[in-house]
Design a protein around this motif. Structure first.
Motif, PDB file in Angstrom:
ATOM      1  N   LEU A 133       0.822  -1.208   0.000  1.00 19.95           N
ATOM      2  CA  LEU A 133       0.000   0.000   0.000  1.00 19.95           C
ATOM      3  C   LEU A 133       0.858   1.260   0.000  1.00 19.95           C
ATOM      4  CD1 LEU A 133      -2.619  -1.025   2.739  1.00 19.95           C
ATOM      5  CD2 LEU A 133      -2.765  -1.384   0.268  1.00 19.95           C
ATOM      6  N   LEU A 134       0.374   2.275  -0.707  1.00 19.13           N
ATOM      7  CA  LEU A 134       0.989   3.602  -0.688  1.00 19.13           C
ATOM      8  C   LEU A 134      -0.108   4.601  -0.356  1.00 19.13           C
ATOM      9  CD1 LEU A 134       3.297   5.635  -1.238  1.00 19.13           C
ATOM     10  CD2 LEU A 134       2.594   5.606  -3.652  1.00 19.13           C
ATOM     11  N   GLU A 135      -0.002   5.260   0.806  1.00 22.14           N
ATOM     12  CA  GLU A 135      -1.031   6.183   1.258  1.00 22.14           C
ATOM     13  C   GLU A 135      -0.509   7.613   1.216  1.00 22.14           C
ATOM     14  OE1 GLU A 135      -3.323   8.769   3.791  1.00 22.14           O
ATOM     15  OE2 GLU A 135      -1.287   8.106   4.240  1.00 22.14           O
ATOM     16  N   LEU A 136      -1.272   8.496   0.565  1.00 25.05           N
ATOM     17  CA  LEU A 136      -0.907   9.909   0.463  1.00 25.05           C
ATOM     18  C   LEU A 136      -2.134  10.756   0.780  1.00 25.05           C
ATOM     19  CD1 LEU A 136       1.134   9.847  -2.886  1.00 25.05           C
ATOM     20  CD2 LEU A 136       2.081  10.120  -0.587  1.00 25.05           C
ATOM     21  N   TRP A 231      -6.479  16.626  -3.380  1.00 22.43           N
ATOM     22  CA  TRP A 231      -7.474  16.042  -2.466  1.00 22.43           C
ATOM     23  C   TRP A 231      -7.091  16.215  -1.004  1.00 22.43           C
ATOM     24  CZ3 TRP A 231      -3.734  13.630  -5.258  1.00 22.43           C
ATOM     25  CH2 TRP A 231      -2.790  12.883  -4.561  1.00 22.43           C
ATOM     26  N   ALA A 232      -5.894  16.725  -0.721  1.00 19.88           N
ATOM     27  CA  ALA A 232      -5.416  16.845   0.662  1.00 19.88           C
ATOM     28  C   ALA A 232      -6.341  17.753   1.475  1.00 19.88           C
ATOM     29  CB  ALA A 232      -3.990  17.401   0.679  1.00 19.88           C
ATOM     30  N   GLY A 233      -6.582  17.370   2.687  1.00 17.13           N
ATOM     31  CA  GLY A 233      -7.426  18.160   3.571  1.00 17.13           C
ATOM     32  C   GLY A 233      -8.900  17.894   3.416  1.00 17.13           C
TER      33      GLY A 233
END
Length: 236
Positions: A133-136, A231-233
């Motif tokens: 998994l790679l979570e950002l 998409w951050a925040g």
């Protein structure tokens, strides 16, 4: 599990033989009869595996394989009387998982179906605790299943789309050159040209938009592409 198999074959006799045989082993089958709306029928029935002929009315199997790959990563097994090496290469290049030449032995078809299902869903699939998994910023790429997960939704990526996202995600916010992306997509079997890269970037953008994420993949004219965490925040 009672797996559902979609048979896309315009020869009614062959389609019937295949359906009757695999149903003996507990599989549910769906036979496509309207060859002008295969993608719509796929979305409606949600099969676990597809048996796909190449020579079909209107559009060939390569076209429909690409259409299915826009929405799903289910195993696709080509079954065709075309036995040339290029046909087999094109089948894999367009997203197929295996190729069975006609005339075929039904036992071979069954063995390949069972193997593909095991790899995709059964004993050979990867348990959740072993996934890569790679979570950002709440957006997660599952490399083992080629899926992007955002909040309560997920989309399935093709292998090339997964490689593209992974390559840009590792340099989040930085420009990744077209040459670097072409190198990431190229392997010893499939040649990747500039147009293939452009097409797959467009498809990746559409997959992100399906999750409600827009303007994440930026084109940097003359340089390449950049993944911006638009998409951050926005996590719940």
């Amino acid at each position: 599990m009672n797996y559902r198999i979609m048979i896309i074959e315009d020869d009614d006799k062959i389609a019937g033989i295949l359906a009757d045989f695999v149903e003996r082993y507990g599989y549910e089958t769906i036979r496509v009869l309207d060859f002008s709306a295969i993608k719509e029928q796929f979305i409606q029935h949600k099969p676990d595996l597809v048996l796909l002929d190449i020579n079909l009315p209107r559009f060939d199997g390569f076209y429909w394989c690409r259409q299915i790959r826009l929405v799903s990563n289910v195993p696709i097994l080509f079954i065709s009387a075309r036995t040339g090496e290029m046909d087999q290469v094109m089948a894999i290049e367009h997203g197929g998982d295996d190729y069975i030449a006609k005339p075929f032995h039904l036992e071979v078809v069954l063995a390949k179906i069972k193997g593909a299902l095991r790899r995709a869903y059964g004993e050979y699939s990867v348990p959740a605790e072993h996934r890569d998994l790679l979570e950002l910023h709440g957006l997660t790429l599952d490399r083992t299943r080629n899926t992007l997960i955002w909040q309560d939704s997920q989309v399935e990526l093709t292998h090339k789309e997964c490689l593209l996202y992974d390559t840009m995600a590792r340099r989040l916010g930085h420009i990744v050159s077209r040459e670097q992306l072409l190198e990431a997509l190229w392997d010893d079997v499939h040649f990747v040209d500039d147009n293939t890269l452009t097409v797959n970037v467009t498809r990746l953008r559409k997959k992100l938009e399906q999750l409600g994420i827009v303007e994440a993949v930026e084109t940097v004219r003359g340089s390449g592409y950049r993944l911006n965490p638009s998409w951050a925040g926005r996590q719940p």
